[in-house]
Scaffold this active site. Structure first.
Site, PDB file in Angstrom:
ATOM      1  CG  ASP A 256       0.978  12.692   6.723  1.00 56.55           C
ATOM      2  OD1 ASP A 256       1.908  12.793   5.922  1.00 56.55           O
ATOM      3  OD2 ASP A 256      -0.222  12.591   6.363  1.00 56.55           O
TER       4      ASP A 256
HETATM    5  C1  GLC Z   1      -1.214  12.128   3.171  1.00 53.54           C
HETATM    6  C2  GLC Z   1       0.010  12.993   2.965  1.00 53.54           C
HETATM    7  C3  GLC Z   1      -0.138  14.383   3.499  1.00 53.54           C
HETATM    8  C4  GLC Z   1      -1.580  14.835   3.366  1.00 53.54           C
HETATM    9  C5  GLC Z   1      -2.421  13.969   4.279  1.00 53.54           C
HETATM   10  C6  GLC Z   1      -3.906  14.336   4.189  1.00 53.54           C
HETATM   11  O1  GLC Z   1      -0.829  10.847   3.575  1.00 53.54           O
HETATM   12  O2  GLC Z   1       1.251  12.472   3.444  1.00 53.54           O
HETATM   13  O3  GLC Z   1       0.754  15.217   2.765  1.00 53.54           O
HETATM   14  O4  GLC Z   1      -1.705  16.204   3.743  1.00 53.54           O
HETATM   15  O5  GLC Z   1      -2.243  12.586   4.018  1.00 53.54           O
HETATM   16  O6  GLC Z   1      -4.402  13.987   2.939  1.00 53.54           O
END
Ligand code: GLC
Length: 718
Positions: A256
């Site tokens: 993440d």
């Molecule tokens: C965010 C979220 C995740 C998402 C990622 C890309 O922080 O936690 O769910 O897919 O970043 O946007």
């Protein structure tokens, strides 16, 4: 469709043999923007994926560019398609209340098809975190509190996202997230510490990931949180021992947003370079946006802190997905294809059906609902009644609020011509002018019926939007009380992304509909239910507490050794609305639960059945739920666990028998020794309309049944 291609090892080996170390590292690099620097990486073939931007022409051009680079390996293009791409579907928590798995799969398939037409080939969904704390804003993105049902929804969404039943555009891989335990954040505070035992990890948080991987998920996203001292994106135990060895996942882990770099803030990495060493050696393949893999990975391999084999294995896992998606053959799309697919009528109609089935009727005193379309003077009150953006909820992706039918628009289009609809804002989300409120109260006093649309703005749930107070925001709450004081006929329509505390409303408002955030067709689906063109069938997949002090509160809890003494001095211990709860315009009557045997052998099965009668003049759908309780086991077990459900359509005065086949596999649990097994002994099997049902039968499992051996390294004799 499986999106991890083990059959491509030959091609992958040939590619690896021709790649420089820098090009290999590039496959692990993912950026969320596309400026000069990222462009230069594309031209050199030293980047593996991009995220959160798409568009058929732009993506196709970038894919063309990288295929003309010295290292022609197509890009993974990721996006957060959480509940619809161009067509806005209800938020995932709402969809889960439909208990309609085929429809849940269908909306995911539509979202993936629309996204792929814009060049997206990796969808950061489904969010499969089992959520038991409504203070945590991301409950909106999941399927509620139950591991069994959450696993079924996870698999359905992966099947839908990866249906890939089209040839003329790139295919899509799902990316179930957030591995792991992210929803257990202490205090419901997003990103905060999570205390999760190995037992709870396997009972609650792992099952939906296991189901998603078995459904063929090509990638998995690791999470931000610290799992009992181990930040998930930097934990070899969680990523290699559990995710790969125990669950058998063979694709890449996408971390993440900059979560590997956050190892420094967690205090497990001395600096960015150290974080890269730990992350890659732990099995975290793709670094989302931080750039630290880009900066340090090659040097760490040169220094021997990361082995060449580990680097090759990481690249191999990424290439498996790219081959499985057919990206080397087809990675182009066009605006014409996108225009033909996006929001086509059948997609919008599916959205409306899903929205209808997502609505949960919480209260309907005096059968106030459905309303007559000849409603005389109807006052519609509340900022949310005419807010297109808020009806889309969190993670709006490429949906457009202009496409949203608001509750007010839906009501206006449905009432008979001689019904007078008056709209009053009355109050904003968090504040309101006295003048507006006064107008609304006067309007309510004159009306035959009042529909109030209250709840949360779209930004009040979703990522990093935790709430410590879960009531309807005070300004709206004050307005509601004033309106109820001048008119007894009030329908409360909730528009929200999480359970709210509604004890005053339950006591004072005659009719309450939980409509969540329903997406594009919000107003039409709501009008369908309000005026009886659709009989509400939704059932809650997450508990509604009476107050925040009860949290965590979920149905499948342990009983404790003194269940009769558990209490609060100042509050009940029961929830306001339990898991599985929902009313209907029909009246369903259950007969006694029976079984065709009272014993179950290892290879056996027992048929447990119950007759349900629709004792009304209105056809309706009832979700009959099956729960089990293990009376005596080697460890304590939940007071009950959902193990089956059947959504039955019953015509007026029709009776139908719901028959469930109970097998030892349904009675199994993860023992302390890590074995998935059913232990001999007595089990209660309940069937009813929600998790509080009491009628059931008692079965004896006559012998032990092992379904899965202990995880590698677990002591089998524990
Ligand atoms: C965010 C979220 C995740 C998402 C990622 C890309 O922080 O936690 O769910 O897919 O970043 O946007």
């Amino acid at each position: 469709m499986r999106c991890v291609g083990l059959e491509f090892e030959e091609q992958i080996n040939r590619l690896l043999a021709g790649m420089t170390r820098r090009q290999k590292v590039g496959q692990l690099v993912q950026y969320g923007s596309f400026r000069e620097y990222e462009r230069s990486l594309v031209d050199k073939g030293e980047i593996g994926s991009l995220l959160n931007f798409c568009g058929s022409t732009l993506v196709s051009d970038i894919q063309k560019a990288i295929m003309h680079s010295p290292n022609p390996i197509p890009l993974l293009i990721g996006d957060d398609v959480i509940h619809g791409y161009a067509t806005g579907f209800p938020i995932p928590l709402a969809e889960s209340c439909s208990f309609d798995l085929p429809l849940i799969e269908e909306t995911a398939a539509i979202a993936a098809r629309e996204a792929s037409a814009d060049g997206v080939n990796m969808i950061f969904a489904p969010m499969v975190d089992i959520a038991r704390d409504p203070r945590w804003g991301r409950v909106a993105e999941g399927a509620g509190e139950d591991p069994y049902y959450g696993s079924l929804v996870a698999a359905a969404r992966v099947r839908g996202l990866q249906r890939n039943d089209w040839d003329d555009r790139p295919h899509v891989t799902a990316c179930p997230k957030h591995y792991i335990g992210y929803s257990a954040a202490e205090g419901g505070r997003d990103y905060d510490y999570t205390e999760i035992s190995e037992q709870t990890l396997r009972e609650v948080y792992l099952p939906p990931f296991e189901a998603a991987i078995q459904a063929g998920a090509g990638t998995v996203m690791s999470s931000f949180n610290d799992v009992s001292g181990h930040p998930a994106s930097l934990s070899h135990h969680l990523l290699e021992d559990v995710l790969r060895k125990e669950l058998g996942f063979e694709g890449p882990v996408v971390t993440d947003w900059e979560s590997v770099q956050q190892g420094v803030a967690h205090g497990v990495a001395a600096d960015d370079k150290d974080a890269v060493r730990i992350g890659i050696n732990s099995g975290a393949e793709i670094d989302m946006n931080s750039g630290i893999y880009d900066l340090y990975a090659e040097q760490l391999v040169q220094e021997g802190a990361i082995s060449e084999e580990r680097l090759d294995e990481a690249v191999r896992r990424i290439l498996r997905v790219k081959f499985a998606l057919g990206l080397f053959e087809q990675n182009q799309t066009t605006p014409e294809k996108a225009a033909a697919i996006h929001r086509c009528p059948s997609h919008v109609e599916t959205a409306r059906q899903m929205a209808r089935e997502s609505i949960v009727l919480l209260k309907n005193d005096g059968a106030m609902l459905p309303l007559d379309k000849k409603a005389g003077r109807l006052a519609v009150i509340g900022f949310l009644a005419d807010s297109q953006g808020d009806a889309l909820g969190c993670w709006q992706c490429k949906t457009k609020k202009e496409n949203v039918v608001t509750p007010l628009a839906g009501i206006r289009s449905r009432v008979s011509p001689d019904t007078q609809v008056e709209y009053y804002i009355g109050s904003g989300i968090l504040d309101g002018s006295e003048e507006e409120a006064e107008k609304a109260v006067e309007g309510a006093a004159r009306a035959d019926t009042v529909v109030m649309v209250l709840g949360e703005a779209c930004w009040m749930s979703g990522e990093n939007n935790s709430r410590a107070h879960l009531g309807i925001p005070p300004a709206q709450q004050r307005l509601l009380r004033r309106v109820c004081a001048v008119n007894p006929r009030v329908v409360l329509v909730l528009m929200n992304g999480r359970p709210l505390t509604l004890t005053w409303e339950q006591e004072h408002v005659p009719a309450i509909l939980e409509s969540w955030q329903l997406g594009d067709t919000c107003g039409d689906a709501l009008a369908d239910v309000l005026f009886g063109d659709y009989n509400p069938s939704g059932r809650l997949t997450i508990t509604f507490p009476r107050c925040e002090g009860q949290i965590p509160l979920y149905y499948n809890r342990r009983t404790s050794g003194r269940p009769e003494l558990i209490r609060y001095l100042d509050e009940e211990t029961a929830p306001l609305y339990p898991f599985g709860y929902g009313l209907s315009y029909s009246r369903f009557v259950y007969g006694p639960v029976s079984a065709d045997a009272d014993r179950l052998a290892a290879e056996g099965a027992v048929q447990v059945s119950v007759t349900v009668t629709n004792d009304s003049a209105v056809a309706g759908e009832e979700t009959v739920q099956l729960y089990i309780r293990d009376e005596t086991a080697s460890i304590t077990r939940p007071a009950r666990e959902l193990k089956g459900f059947q959504k039955l359509l019953l015509q007026p005065h029709e009776s139908r028998r719901a028959v469930f086949t109970v097998t030892p596999a349904m009675l199994a649990f993860v023992r302390a020794d890590g074995r998935l097994a059913a232990e001999p002994g007595y089990f209660r099997v309940y069937a009813g309309s929600d998790s509080t049902c009491e009628d059931g039968v008692r079965l004896l499992l006559t012998e032990p049944v092992q379904l899965k051996p202990p995880a590698a390294g677990k002591d089998a004799n524990a």
